[in-house]
Design a protein around this motif. Structure first.
Motif, short mmCIF file in Angstrom:
data_model
loop_
_atom_site.label_atom_id
_atom_site.label_comp_id
_atom_site.label_asym_id
_atom_site.label_seq_id
_atom_site.Cartn_x
_atom_site.Cartn_y
_atom_site.Cartn_z
N ASP A 1 29.44 -31.43 21.97
CA ASP A 1 28.98 -32.79 22.26
C ASP A 1 27.71 -33.10 21.49
N VAL A 2 26.89 -32.08 21.25
CA VAL A 2 25.68 -32.21 20.44
C VAL A 2 25.80 -31.21 19.30
N ALA A 3 25.71 -31.69 18.08
CA ALA A 3 25.73 -30.85 16.89
C ALA A 3 24.76 -31.47 15.89
N LEU A 4 23.51 -30.97 15.94
CA LEU A 4 22.43 -31.56 15.15
C LEU A 4 21.77 -30.53 14.26
N VAL A 5 21.28 -30.99 13.12
CA VAL A 5 20.54 -30.15 12.19
C VAL A 5 19.22 -30.85 11.87
N VAL A 6 18.18 -30.06 11.64
CA VAL A 6 16.91 -30.57 11.12
C VAL A 6 16.79 -30.02 9.70
N PRO A 7 16.85 -30.91 8.70
CA PRO A 7 16.73 -30.45 7.32
C PRO A 7 15.27 -30.51 6.85
N ASP A 8 14.98 -29.76 5.78
CA ASP A 8 13.68 -29.92 5.14
C ASP A 8 13.76 -31.11 4.19
N ASP A 9 12.70 -31.36 3.47
CA ASP A 9 12.66 -32.52 2.57
C ASP A 9 13.70 -32.46 1.46
N ALA B 1 17.79 -28.85 2.89
CA ALA B 1 18.21 -27.52 3.38
C ALA B 1 17.96 -27.42 4.87
N PRO B 2 18.87 -26.83 5.63
CA PRO B 2 18.70 -26.75 7.08
C PRO B 2 17.57 -25.81 7.48
N LEU B 3 16.73 -26.29 8.38
CA LEU B 3 15.65 -25.49 8.96
C LEU B 3 16.00 -25.03 10.36
N ALA B 4 16.79 -25.84 11.06
CA ALA B 4 17.13 -25.55 12.45
C ALA B 4 18.37 -26.34 12.83
N PHE B 5 19.09 -25.83 13.84
CA PHE B 5 20.22 -26.60 14.35
C PHE B 5 20.47 -26.22 15.80
N VAL B 6 21.20 -27.10 16.48
CA VAL B 6 21.58 -26.88 17.87
C VAL B 6 23.03 -27.31 18.05
N LEU B 7 23.74 -26.55 18.88
CA LEU B 7 25.09 -26.91 19.31
C LEU B 7 25.12 -26.86 20.82
#
Length: 182
Positions: free
Chosen positions: A47-55, A58-64
């Motif tokens: 239901d939640v699939a998010l990524v935090v990319p750098d500038d 490139a992915p720095l973090a993600f949550v499922l």
């Protein structure tokens, strides 16, 4: 790779999967290994699939996170479904080691709390390894207000986990989301 303080989560795209699988699999044993094929198969059921990319993207973090009633076969999800119905289950949250301490985990949990509020759910749940130990994650979750509500042995006795929950007051969910990002 640079990170701005304004790094915001966005939905995971298919093109993210190879890099996210690498980030995930590098975090073993804190999370289970999935590989690109396993992650690609898992993301659509979340239901939640998010990524935090750098500038640079490139992915720095993600949550499922998985909502109640999903057909997810995880032992831990099944435990929460039976013992803590009405919770949004965080299956995994991974932050690249070089990005620890930058608030990315808090940012992702704030997004999860916001989604739980939208769904009318009263809790966010997750598990953290006790054996093999993951003391950093236990401390992080304690700072966010998670408390242990159970414990179980999984993977045929290879892993012992603390089952954690964080209550979200229906009337104060917005304040709690803001508190998670503070």
């Amino acid at each position: 790779m640079t990170v701005t303080s304004a790094a915001l989560p966005r939905p995971i795209a298919p093109a993210d999967v190879p890099a996210l699988a690498h980030l995930n699999d590098a975090a073993v044993p804190a999370v289970n290994e999935l590989g690109a094929a396993g992650l690609a198969a898992h993301v659509p059921g979340c239901d939640v699939a998010l990524v935090v990319p750098d500038d640079d993207g490139a992915p720095l973090a993600f949550v499922l996170a998985v909502a109640p009633g999903a057909g997810y076969a995880s032992e831990n999800y099944r435990w929460f479904s039976e013992h803590r119905p009405g919770s949004l289950y965080v299956d995994r949250i991974v932050v690249a080691p070089h990005a620890h301490g930058r608030g990315l985990g808090r940012t992702l949990y704030a997004a999860v709390a916001g989604r739980a509020h939208e769904l009318g759910l009263g809790e966010i749940t997750c598990e953290v390894n006790l054996e093999p130990p993951n003391s950093q994650s236990l401390a992080f979750h304690a700072r966010l207000g998670f408390r242990q509500v159970g414990e179980q042995v999984t993977k045929g006795g290879a892993v012992r986990v603390a089952l954690l929950a964080r209550t979200l007051d229906g009337g104060h969910a917005g304040e709690q989301v803001r508190a998670l990002t503070a």
